[in-house]
Design a protein around this motif. Structure first.
Motif, mmCIF file in Angstrom:
data_model
loop_
_atom_site.group_PDB
_atom_site.id
_atom_site.type_symbol
_atom_site.label_atom_id
_atom_site.label_comp_id
_atom_site.label_asym_id
_atom_site.label_seq_id
_atom_site.Cartn_x
_atom_site.Cartn_y
_atom_site.Cartn_z
ATOM 1 N N ASP A 165 42.927 43.827 26.790
ATOM 2 C CA ASP A 165 41.615 44.229 26.274
ATOM 3 C C ASP A 165 40.772 44.883 27.362
ATOM 4 O OD1 ASP A 165 42.339 43.256 23.811
ATOM 5 O OD2 ASP A 165 41.227 41.368 24.010
ATOM 6 N N GLU A 166 40.805 44.301 28.561
ATOM 7 C CA GLU A 166 40.038 44.878 29.667
ATOM 8 C C GLU A 166 40.599 46.250 30.065
ATOM 9 O OE1 GLU A 166 39.548 40.453 29.852
ATOM 10 O OE2 GLU A 166 41.262 41.809 29.654
ATOM 11 N N CYS A 167 41.925 46.379 30.043
ATOM 12 C CA CYS A 167 42.540 47.668 30.367
ATOM 13 C C CYS A 167 42.102 48.750 29.385
ATOM 14 C CB CYS A 167 44.062 47.554 30.361
ATOM 15 S SG CYS A 167 44.748 46.691 31.787
ATOM 16 N N VAL A 168 42.042 48.406 28.108
ATOM 17 C CA VAL A 168 41.615 49.369 27.095
ATOM 18 C C VAL A 168 40.175 49.800 27.370
ATOM 19 C CG1 VAL A 168 41.076 49.660 24.638
ATOM 20 C CG2 VAL A 168 43.247 48.628 25.342
ATOM 21 N N ARG A 169 39.314 48.857 27.724
ATOM 22 C CA ARG A 169 37.918 49.201 28.028
ATOM 23 C C ARG A 169 37.831 50.135 29.221
ATOM 24 N NH1 ARG A 169 34.636 43.978 29.028
ATOM 25 N NH2 ARG A 169 33.026 45.553 29.491
#
Length: 368
Positions: free
Chosen positions: A275-279
């Motif tokens: 999720d953090e990578c997508v952000r």
């Protein structure tokens, strides 16, 4: 049933299995012997002696007690068998440098200076979480107070960055490790595939680029590329302005990435969950022009199953060792191509290309 199967095995098969088991059980001894060699400065000592040295001369060069000579002989015997040093032919009790130990030599022009990386990765603070894996697995569903990763379990609930801040000696060692590894990889990349990678771009932002080592190397090799580093405010505040022809921008990669032709993410995404990578990637996509106009995000990271030597089982094993180390220290995963593809798709990118040009790590060009 298992007992009957064991009884069907020939004695030599059982003994071979036992030897393999013992090899796994005592494999840590090789790592700790490497750590000892680095801490004693053995690679540099062998280099100072012309690249080959006898054990008695090595004892003298390192200023060790003469009584340690037979023990150093045993240590060097193991490291030579492991390929870290070379048992010099025709010279009794002598060892020379190999391609592996030359990486550890610090002298400019003679080695790559990677001893700080080995020293930090084998530091007790990094190694200790591996001793708590089983207890952490059992406690994983123990409630809100259960440690998120084994590292937190053995370091009073603190994460890696907090420990590095609280322990200046370790913090400095860890920063030195990241810096020397970055210099090494950028040197290899810019010698080989750098021209194609940076062709056509006039600006680049290195997100989370620390003190700017990678950006400075790119700026020196490609003067037409205007290089910037996006880092947290406290990092930027600690740096000297105007150093190396690189601009430093204070900010948060989760909030905003400055406009640029290309964004560099070097060893950033493997430290974060999906999720953090997508952000992060969405902010990067907002910063670059369209694919047709040459925009791209350059990810330097590990792709499990991809390496510069396809089919190399040792390369795959090293990737998996790194993944389990990261599981213990940070919790975030090393990803295979399928997992990377999903992240890129979820962040809204149109495609990607994996370039396995950095040994066990890869360069991934990601297109808006």
């Amino acid at each position: 049933m298992d007992a009957s199967r064991d009884s069907a095995l020939a004695a030599d098969e059982l003994l071979q299995a036992q030897a393999e088991l013992w090899n796994h059980v005592f494999a840590y001894t090789k790592s700790m012997s490497l750590r000892c060699a680095v801490e004693l400065g053995i690679p540099d000592a062998v280099h100072r002696r012309g690249g080959v040295v006898t054990v008695p001369d090595l004892v003298a060069e390192l200023a060790l007690p003469r009584s340690r000579e037979p023990f150093l002989l045993r240590l060097m015997r193991l490291l030579a068998h492991a390929g870290i040093f070379d048992a010099a032919a025709g010279v009794e009790d002598a060892n020379g440098l190999t391609a592996v130990s030359r990486l550890l030599v610090s002298a400019s022009g003679a080695g790559q200076g990677l001893s700080p990386f080995a020293r930090a990765m084998l530091h007790p603070i990094i190694v200790s979480p591996s001793m708590a894996l089983a207890s952490w697995f059992r406690a994983a569903d123990g409630g809100a107070n259960a440690p998120r990763v084994p590292f937190a379990a053995v370091h009073g609930g603190r994460d890696l960055w907090t420990v590095a801040k609280d322990d200046p000696e370790f913090g400095a060692a860890f920063n030195d490790a990241m810096a020397c590894d970055g210099r090494f990889v950028m040197d290899v990349l810019l010698r080989g595939d750098g021209d194609a990678l940076f062709r056509g771009i006039t600006s680049l932002v290195d997100v989370g680029g620390g003190s700017g080592g990678a950006a400075k190397a790119i700026a020196a090799a490609f003067p037409h590329v205007r290089c910037s580093v996006l880092e947290l405010p406290h990092v930027v505040a600690s740096l000297r302005p105007g150093d190396g022809g690189v601009e430093f921008v204070a900010g948060d990669m989760f909030e905003h990435v400055p406009k640029t032709d290309a964004v560099l993410l070097k060893w950033i995404l493997h430290g974060w969950g999906d999720d953090e990578c997508v952000r992060i990637l969405r902010r990067c996509k907002e910063a670059v022009p369209s694919r047709e106009d040459g925009g791209k995000v350059i990810v330097m990271d590990l792709v499990v199953g991809s390496s510069s030597s396809p089919g190399d089982e040792r390369a795959t094993e090293t990737q998996l060792l790194w993944d389990v180390m990261m599981m213990g220290v940070a919790g975030s995963p090393e990803r295979d191509e399928r997992e990377w593809r999903k992240i890129f798709h979820d962040a809204g990118f149109s495609g990607y290309k994996i370039l396995p040009v950095l040994g066990i790590r890869s360069v991934i060009e990601v297109y808006p």
